[in-house]
Design a protein around this motif. Structure first.
Motif, PDB file in Angstrom:
ATOM      1  N   ILE A  44      -3.007  -3.399  -3.591  1.00  0.00           N
ATOM      2  CA  ILE A  44      -2.203  -4.581  -3.904  1.00  0.00           C
ATOM      3  C   ILE A  44      -0.730  -4.197  -3.996  1.00  0.00           C
ATOM      4  CG2 ILE A  44      -1.745  -6.365  -5.631  1.00  0.00           C
ATOM      5  CD1 ILE A  44      -4.786  -6.239  -6.282  1.00  0.00           C
ATOM      6  N   ASP A  45      -0.434  -3.087  -4.666  1.00  0.00           N
ATOM      7  CA  ASP A  45       0.953  -2.636  -4.797  1.00  0.00           C
ATOM      8  C   ASP A  45       1.570  -2.326  -3.436  1.00  0.00           C
ATOM      9  OD1 ASP A  45       0.752  -2.906  -7.533  1.00  0.00           O
ATOM     10  OD2 ASP A  45       0.469  -0.751  -7.899  1.00  0.00           O
ATOM     11  N   LEU A  46       0.813  -1.668  -2.586  1.00  0.00           N
ATOM     12  CA  LEU A  46       1.311  -1.325  -1.257  1.00  0.00           C
ATOM     13  C   LEU A  46       1.585  -2.590  -0.445  1.00  0.00           C
ATOM     14  CD1 LEU A  46       1.911   1.290   0.291  1.00  0.00           C
ATOM     15  CD2 LEU A  46      -0.408   1.179   1.211  1.00  0.00           C
ATOM     16  N   LEU A  47       0.664  -3.533  -0.487  1.00  0.00           N
ATOM     17  CA  LEU A  47       0.847  -4.777   0.255  1.00  0.00           C
ATOM     18  C   LEU A  47       2.012  -5.595  -0.323  1.00  0.00           C
ATOM     19  CD1 LEU A  47      -0.123  -6.485   2.607  1.00  0.00           C
ATOM     20  CD2 LEU A  47      -1.812  -7.529   1.070  1.00  0.00           C
ATOM     21  N   THR A  48       2.232  -5.507  -1.618  1.00  0.00           N
ATOM     22  CA  THR A  48       3.361  -6.201  -2.245  1.00  0.00           C
ATOM     23  C   THR A  48       4.677  -5.743  -1.631  1.00  0.00           C
ATOM     24  OG1 THR A  48       2.174  -6.517  -4.325  1.00  0.00           O
ATOM     25  CG2 THR A  48       4.567  -6.630  -4.436  1.00  0.00           C
ATOM     26  N   SER A  49       4.756  -4.483  -1.269  1.00  0.00           N
ATOM     27  CA  SER A  49       5.986  -3.972  -0.666  1.00  0.00           C
ATOM     28  C   SER A  49       6.222  -4.554   0.728  1.00  0.00           C
ATOM     29  CB  SER A  49       5.982  -2.439  -0.621  1.00  0.00           C
ATOM     30  OG  SER A  49       5.060  -1.967   0.332  1.00  0.00           O
TER      31      SER A  49
END
Length: 101
Positions: A44-49
């Protein structure tokens, strides 16, 4: 499909998997990497970027992953519909980003 309880759980489970795969493809395309972690927070954090809206869709799917895959209790038609729509949005965005459409 969602109105047929015997298929609803399968649809939900496949929606989760499709969303994860689409998120990995979007991250791979945009960042040259995707999450390999056991936990889903990193994905989720990676996709948020890349895209906060897509990350929210992935979060919705991942929040229901255990219910979709392992719970003996049937999911509601509303929840299944939300999951299928979230996965559809992720897959559509993956296709648009990877094909330039």
């Amino acid at each position: 499909m969602v109105d047929e309880p015997e298929y609803a759980q399968v649809a939900a489970a496949l929606a989760v998997l499709a969303g994860i795969a689409a998120a990995d493809a979007v991250c791979g395309h945009a960042l040259g990497q995707y999450s390999r972690a056991q936990g889903h927070r990193e994905a989720i954090d990676l996709l948020t970027s890349v895209d906060e809206t897509l990350a929210k869709q992935l979060g919705l799917l991942l929040a229901q992953k255990d219910n979709a895959h392992y719970s003996p209790r049937a999911m509601s038609a509303v929840t299944v519909t939300q999951l299928v729509r979230a996965a559809g949005h992720l897959v559509e965005q993956m296709d648009a980003r990877l094909t330039g459409g």
